[in-house]
Design a protein around this motif. Sequence first.
Motif, PDB file in Angstrom:
ATOM      1  N   CYS A  18      25.962  45.559 -39.523  1.00 35.47           N
ATOM      2  CA  CYS A  18      26.503  45.903 -38.213  1.00 35.47           C
ATOM      3  C   CYS A  18      27.557  46.992 -38.385  1.00 35.47           C
ATOM      4  O   CYS A  18      28.446  46.884 -39.232  1.00 35.47           O
ATOM      5  CB  CYS A  18      27.109  44.665 -37.543  1.00 35.47           C
ATOM      6  N   LEU A  20      29.858  47.868 -36.155  1.00 39.91           N
ATOM      7  CA  LEU A  20      31.142  47.495 -35.566  1.00 39.91           C
ATOM      8  C   LEU A  20      31.886  46.428 -36.361  1.00 39.91           C
ATOM      9  O   LEU A  20      33.063  46.583 -36.666  1.00 39.91           O
ATOM     10  CB  LEU A  20      30.952  47.025 -34.125  1.00 39.91           C
ATOM     11  N   SER A  76      20.231  42.777 -31.572  1.00 37.89           N
ATOM     12  CA  SER A  76      21.626  42.484 -31.278  1.00 37.89           C
ATOM     13  C   SER A  76      22.266  41.760 -32.459  1.00 37.89           C
ATOM     14  O   SER A  76      21.685  40.824 -33.015  1.00 37.89           O
ATOM     15  CB  SER A  76      21.708  41.616 -30.025  1.00 37.89           C
ATOM     16  N   CYS A  77      23.474  42.169 -32.824  1.00 33.83           N
ATOM     17  CA  CYS A  77      24.214  41.535 -33.913  1.00 33.83           C
ATOM     18  C   CYS A  77      24.617  40.124 -33.466  1.00 33.83           C
ATOM     19  O   CYS A  77      25.187  39.959 -32.387  1.00 33.83           O
ATOM     20  CB  CYS A  77      25.454  42.351 -34.258  1.00 33.83           C
ATOM     21  N   CYS A  80      28.914  39.950 -33.277  1.00 34.80           N
ATOM     22  CA  CYS A  80      29.719  40.617 -32.245  1.00 34.80           C
ATOM     23  C   CYS A  80      28.907  41.007 -31.008  1.00 34.80           C
ATOM     24  O   CYS A  80      29.445  41.606 -30.083  1.00 34.80           O
ATOM     25  CB  CYS A  80      30.417  41.845 -32.822  1.00 34.80           C
ATOM     26  N   GLN A  81      27.612  40.704 -31.009  1.00 39.19           N
ATOM     27  CA  GLN A  81      26.695  40.942 -29.886  1.00 39.19           C
ATOM     28  C   GLN A  81      26.488  42.423 -29.559  1.00 39.19           C
ATOM     29  O   GLN A  81      26.053  42.762 -28.468  1.00 39.19           O
ATOM     30  CB  GLN A  81      27.172  40.204 -28.622  1.00 39.19           C
ATOM     31  N   SER A  82      26.796  43.333 -30.473  1.00 39.77           N
ATOM     32  CA  SER A  82      26.520  44.752 -30.228  1.00 39.77           C
ATOM     33  C   SER A  82      25.046  45.041 -30.500  1.00 39.77           C
ATOM     34  O   SER A  82      24.426  44.423 -31.367  1.00 39.77           O
ATOM     35  CB  SER A  82      27.408  45.635 -31.114  1.00 39.77           C
ATOM     36  N   ASN A  83      24.481  45.980 -29.748  1.00 41.29           N
ATOM     37  CA  ASN A  83      23.068  46.343 -29.903  1.00 41.29           C
ATOM     38  C   ASN A  83      22.918  47.459 -30.924  1.00 41.29           C
ATOM     39  O   ASN A  83      23.691  48.414 -30.919  1.00 41.29           O
ATOM     40  CB  ASN A  83      22.479  46.793 -28.567  1.00 41.29           C
ATOM     41  N   HIS A  84      21.912  47.329 -31.756  1.00 42.50           N
ATOM     42  CA  HIS A  84      21.601  48.344 -32.764  1.00 42.50           C
ATOM     43  C   HIS A  84      20.173  48.820 -32.539  1.00 42.50           C
ATOM     44  O   HIS A  84      19.271  48.024 -32.342  1.00 42.50           O
ATOM     45  CB  HIS A  84      21.727  47.761 -34.174  1.00 42.50           C
TER      46      HIS A  84
END
Length: 93
Positions: A18, A20, A76-77, A80-84
Amino acid sequence: MKLQMAATNHVVTGERLCILCSKDFEYAAIVSGEKNVEDLSSTYKGKVLTDQVVILKKNIANNGALHIIDVEITVSCPHCQSNHRFNQFLTLQ
């Protein structure tokens, strides 16, 4: 990048870092077939399951014996729920 053929599904598994939160996570992306999340989540325990896969292009090599597919995967991670979003090349024989 591994393409596994389970029953009627084509599933890609892999590992990403990730950007982030800097933590590693594993994913399983459904390229084609039935999107039965319950069955697949039990098969791929501990991996983030996604069906957000776009097939971009297919190339044929080795006199038609090898098919190279360019896919775009969005996952999605779990930390931290960030999208990649990233591209990968898969091979079919």
